[in-house]
Scaffold this motif. Sequence first.
Motif, PDB file in Angstrom:
ATOM      1  N   MET A 105       0.711  -1.358  -0.136  1.00 19.38           N
ATOM      2  CA  MET A 105      -0.052  -0.081   0.045  1.00 19.38           C
ATOM      3  C   MET A 105       0.885   1.322   0.172  1.00 19.38           C
ATOM      4  O   MET A 105       0.301   2.393  -0.206  1.00 19.38           O
ATOM      5  CB  MET A 105      -0.934   0.019   1.114  1.00 19.38           C
ATOM      6  N   ALA A 106       2.292   1.129   0.249  1.00 18.98           N
ATOM      7  CA  ALA A 106       3.087   2.201  -0.187  1.00 18.98           C
ATOM      8  C   ALA A 106       3.069   2.576  -1.605  1.00 18.98           C
ATOM      9  O   ALA A 106       2.652   2.047  -2.188  1.00 18.98           O
ATOM     10  CB  ALA A 106       4.465   1.884   0.450  1.00 18.98           C
ATOM     11  N   ASP A 107       3.508   3.783  -2.033  1.00 22.21           N
ATOM     12  CA  ASP A 107       3.496   4.412  -3.201  1.00 22.21           C
ATOM     13  C   ASP A 107       4.733   3.847  -3.849  1.00 22.21           C
ATOM     14  O   ASP A 107       4.650   3.825  -5.083  1.00 22.21           O
ATOM     15  CB  ASP A 107       3.397   5.853  -3.255  1.00 22.21           C
ATOM     16  N   LEU A 108       5.739   3.581  -3.287  1.00 25.89           N
ATOM     17  CA  LEU A 108       7.132   3.350  -3.959  1.00 25.89           C
ATOM     18  C   LEU A 108       7.797   2.627  -3.081  1.00 25.89           C
ATOM     19  O   LEU A 108       7.497   2.300  -1.557  1.00 25.89           O
ATOM     20  CB  LEU A 108       8.036   4.433  -4.382  1.00 25.89           C
ATOM     21  N   CYS A 109       8.613   1.607  -3.538  1.00 28.60           N
ATOM     22  CA  CYS A 109       9.589   0.734  -2.641  1.00 28.60           C
ATOM     23  C   CYS A 109      10.925   0.679  -3.065  1.00 28.60           C
ATOM     24  O   CYS A 109      11.288   0.457  -4.267  1.00 28.60           O
ATOM     25  CB  CYS A 109       8.812  -0.558  -2.674  1.00 28.60           C
ATOM     26  N   VAL A 110      11.894   1.107  -2.075  1.00 31.65           N
ATOM     27  CA  VAL A 110      13.476   0.752  -2.123  1.00 31.65           C
ATOM     28  C   VAL A 110      13.686  -0.501  -1.589  1.00 31.65           C
ATOM     29  O   VAL A 110      13.374  -0.277  -0.285  1.00 31.65           O
ATOM     30  CB  VAL A 110      14.302   1.883  -1.958  1.00 31.65           C
ATOM     31  N   ALA A 111      14.128  -1.379  -2.158  1.00 32.80           N
ATOM     32  CA  ALA A 111      14.553  -2.957  -1.251  1.00 32.80           C
ATOM     33  C   ALA A 111      15.835  -3.000  -1.499  1.00 32.80           C
ATOM     34  O   ALA A 111      16.623  -3.199  -2.359  1.00 32.80           O
ATOM     35  CB  ALA A 111      13.707  -4.150  -1.931  1.00 32.80           C
ATOM     36  N   SER A 112      16.378  -3.240  -0.088  1.00 31.82           N
ATOM     37  CA  SER A 112      17.692  -3.765  -0.043  1.00 31.82           C
ATOM     38  C   SER A 112      17.723  -5.324  -0.765  1.00 31.82           C
ATOM     39  O   SER A 112      17.000  -5.902  -0.710  1.00 31.82           O
ATOM     40  CB  SER A 112      18.096  -4.304   1.484  1.00 31.82           C
ATOM     41  N   GLU A 113      19.080  -5.416  -1.343  1.00 30.45           N
ATOM     42  CA  GLU A 113      19.171  -6.889  -2.026  1.00 30.45           C
ATOM     43  C   GLU A 113      18.860  -8.042  -1.095  1.00 30.45           C
ATOM     44  O   GLU A 113      18.825  -9.166  -1.529  1.00 30.45           O
ATOM     45  CB  GLU A 113      20.486  -6.918  -2.553  1.00 30.45           C
ATOM     46  N   THR A 114      19.000  -7.647   0.183  1.00 33.73           N
ATOM     47  CA  THR A 114      18.632  -8.780   1.031  1.00 33.73           C
ATOM     48  C   THR A 114      17.072  -9.006   1.287  1.00 33.73           C
ATOM     49  O   THR A 114      16.839 -10.133   2.073  1.00 33.73           O
ATOM     50  CB  THR A 114      19.155  -8.463   2.528  1.00 33.73           C
ATOM     51  N   THR A 115      16.279  -8.471   0.980  1.00 32.90           N
ATOM     52  CA  THR A 115      14.865  -8.450   0.921  1.00 32.90           C
ATOM     53  C   THR A 115      14.250  -9.608   0.548  1.00 32.90           C
ATOM     54  O   THR A 115      14.457 -10.132  -0.637  1.00 32.90           O
ATOM     55  CB  THR A 115      14.021  -7.192   0.187  1.00 32.90           C
ATOM     56  N   ARG A 116      13.546 -10.150   1.205  1.00 35.44           N
ATOM     57  CA  ARG A 116      12.740 -11.396   0.866  1.00 35.44           C
ATOM     58  C   ARG A 116      11.086 -11.482   1.315  1.00 35.44           C
ATOM     59  O   ARG A 116      10.643 -11.126   2.358  1.00 35.44           O
ATOM     60  CB  ARG A 116      13.311 -12.552   1.484  1.00 35.44           C
ATOM     61  N   PHE A 117      10.286 -11.075   0.370  1.00 36.39           N
ATOM     62  CA  PHE A 117       8.970 -11.319   0.563  1.00 36.39           C
ATOM     63  C   PHE A 117       8.165 -12.565   0.365  1.00 36.39           C
ATOM     64  O   PHE A 117       8.591 -13.261  -0.204  1.00 36.39           O
ATOM     65  CB  PHE A 117       8.305 -10.318  -0.437  1.00 36.39           C
ATOM     66  N   ILE A 118       7.266 -12.628   1.388  1.00 29.13           N
ATOM     67  CA  ILE A 118       6.598 -13.808   1.640  1.00 29.13           C
ATOM     68  C   ILE A 118       5.514 -13.610   2.365  1.00 29.13           C
ATOM     69  O   ILE A 118       5.031 -13.106   3.179  1.00 29.13           O
ATOM     70  CB  ILE A 118       7.427 -14.944   2.404  1.00 29.13           C
ATOM     71  N   TYR A 119       4.204 -14.291   1.666  1.00 34.05           N
ATOM     72  CA  TYR A 119       2.775 -14.541   2.139  1.00 34.05           C
ATOM     73  C   TYR A 119       2.431 -15.729   2.423  1.00 34.05           C
ATOM     74  O   TYR A 119       1.779 -16.398   1.698  1.00 34.05           O
ATOM     75  CB  TYR A 119       1.952 -13.551   1.211  1.00 34.05           C
ATOM     76  N   PRO A 120       2.541 -16.267   3.666  1.00 30.53           N
ATOM     77  CA  PRO A 120       2.461 -17.572   4.254  1.00 30.53           C
ATOM     78  C   PRO A 120       0.947 -17.856   4.916  1.00 30.53           C
ATOM     79  O   PRO A 120       0.886 -19.081   5.489  1.00 30.53           O
ATOM     80  CB  PRO A 120       3.698 -17.869   5.221  1.00 30.53           C
ATOM     81  N   GLU A 121       0.201 -16.897   4.322  1.00 28.52           N
ATOM     82  CA  GLU A 121      -0.970 -17.215   5.436  1.00 28.52           C
ATOM     83  C   GLU A 121      -1.934 -18.662   4.978  1.00 28.52           C
ATOM     84  O   GLU A 121      -2.355 -19.144   5.551  1.00 28.52           O
ATOM     85  CB  GLU A 121      -2.051 -16.067   4.941  1.00 28.52           C
ATOM     86  N   PRO A 169      22.099  -1.891  -2.463  1.00 27.91           N
ATOM     87  CA  PRO A 169      23.194  -2.869  -1.782  1.00 27.91           C
ATOM     88  C   PRO A 169      22.999  -2.768  -0.328  1.00 27.91           C
ATOM     89  O   PRO A 169      22.209  -1.872   0.189  1.00 27.91           O
ATOM     90  CB  PRO A 169      24.512  -1.799  -1.954  1.00 27.91           C
ATOM     91  N   LYS A 170      23.321  -3.849   0.365  1.00 28.91           N
ATOM     92  CA  LYS A 170      22.938  -4.084   1.443  1.00 28.91           C
ATOM     93  C   LYS A 170      23.130  -3.052   2.444  1.00 28.91           C
ATOM     94  O   LYS A 170      24.254  -2.395   2.299  1.00 28.91           O
ATOM     95  CB  LYS A 170      23.775  -5.338   1.957  1.00 28.91           C
ATOM     96  N   GLY A 171      22.245  -2.707   3.395  1.00 29.20           N
ATOM     97  CA  GLY A 171      22.633  -1.355   4.074  1.00 29.20           C
ATOM     98  C   GLY A 171      22.264  -0.116   3.616  1.00 29.20           C
ATOM     99  O   GLY A 171      22.464   0.747   4.458  1.00 29.20           O
ATOM    100  N   GLN A 172      21.967   0.132   2.271  1.00 25.78           N
ATOM    101  CA  GLN A 172      21.908   1.481   1.932  1.00 25.78           C
ATOM    102  C   GLN A 172      20.517   1.651   1.537  1.00 25.78           C
ATOM    103  O   GLN A 172      20.152   2.650   0.898  1.00 25.78           O
ATOM    104  CB  GLN A 172      22.721   1.383   0.442  1.00 25.78           C
ATOM    105  N   HIS A 173      19.705   0.625   1.617  1.00 24.63           N
ATOM    106  CA  HIS A 173      18.219   1.020   1.297  1.00 24.63           C
ATOM    107  C   HIS A 173      17.375   2.226   1.814  1.00 24.63           C
ATOM    108  O   HIS A 173      16.854   2.914   1.234  1.00 24.63           O
ATOM    109  CB  HIS A 173      17.124  -0.122   1.690  1.00 24.63           C
ATOM    110  N   VAL A 174      17.563   2.576   3.361  1.00 23.39           N
ATOM    111  CA  VAL A 174      17.054   3.639   3.750  1.00 23.39           C
ATOM    112  C   VAL A 174      17.289   4.956   3.165  1.00 23.39           C
ATOM    113  O   VAL A 174      16.922   5.843   2.936  1.00 23.39           O
ATOM    114  CB  VAL A 174      17.253   3.671   5.255  1.00 23.39           C
TER     115      VAL A 174
END
Length: 245
Positions: A105-121, A169-174
């Motif tokens: 629901m955010a408008d944009l996303c900056v993801a670290s290369e470490t990001t893992r999305f999962i929806y396990p419901e 890159p890791k640690g630079q997403h924010v």
Amino acid sequence: MTLVRYDSADHVATITMARSEKHNALNNALCTALRDAWLRFRDSDDRVAVLASSEDKYFSVGADVGDLPVNMWHAVPGLGVELDKPVIAATSGWVVGGAFVLVQMADLCVASETTRFIYPEGKIGTTAGGVSSVMARMPHKIAMEFLLVGEEMSAERAYQIGFVNKVAPKGQHVAMAQEMAAKIAGNAPLVVRALKRLAREAMPKGPLETVADVRRLLDEVRDSDDLKEGVKAFAEKRKPRFTGK
């Protein structure tokens, strides 16, 4: 303990989930704290918000299964609080279940290369339904695989399908999200807000978004001084003195 930190600089708000001992598991307290942050952002001079986590390994593990929130929708930008200012999600590590809905629901996303999305419901046996809005934000068959199979999606894959704007890159997403936010904050605020509103109106709404629109309206009535005055006046058999508050 501060569950959510709010920092403001040059019209950019950085809203940081800080329930680190539970990897930002979403319970009622954290959801309420996020809603308070969105209210503060809405009413502030800040023009863009960055949503982040205080730890790198977990953006959030989603709903707290030991303290399931009844108000999770309050935490979601644009649902709990209607916003006409942009929100950028800055993710790293695991983004699980309800936390994915925050990013969705955010408008944009900056993801670290470490990001893992999962929806396990589907594997857990419960759903709050908010994820249905992903159908307007991912290609249909990819979204259905993500929801029904329940396997993780990497930051790179999310970037390839257009769910993520930039992979950092890791640690630079924010920092990268704040850089993007600064560029938006430097644009004409009225135009930015108008464009967000027009884009929101053009975007198909999921069922929870429709419900949230109604809930925000009714919650305002339920929490109003006028309701208290009306009940009191009825009990005292007099004409109520409504103030519109």
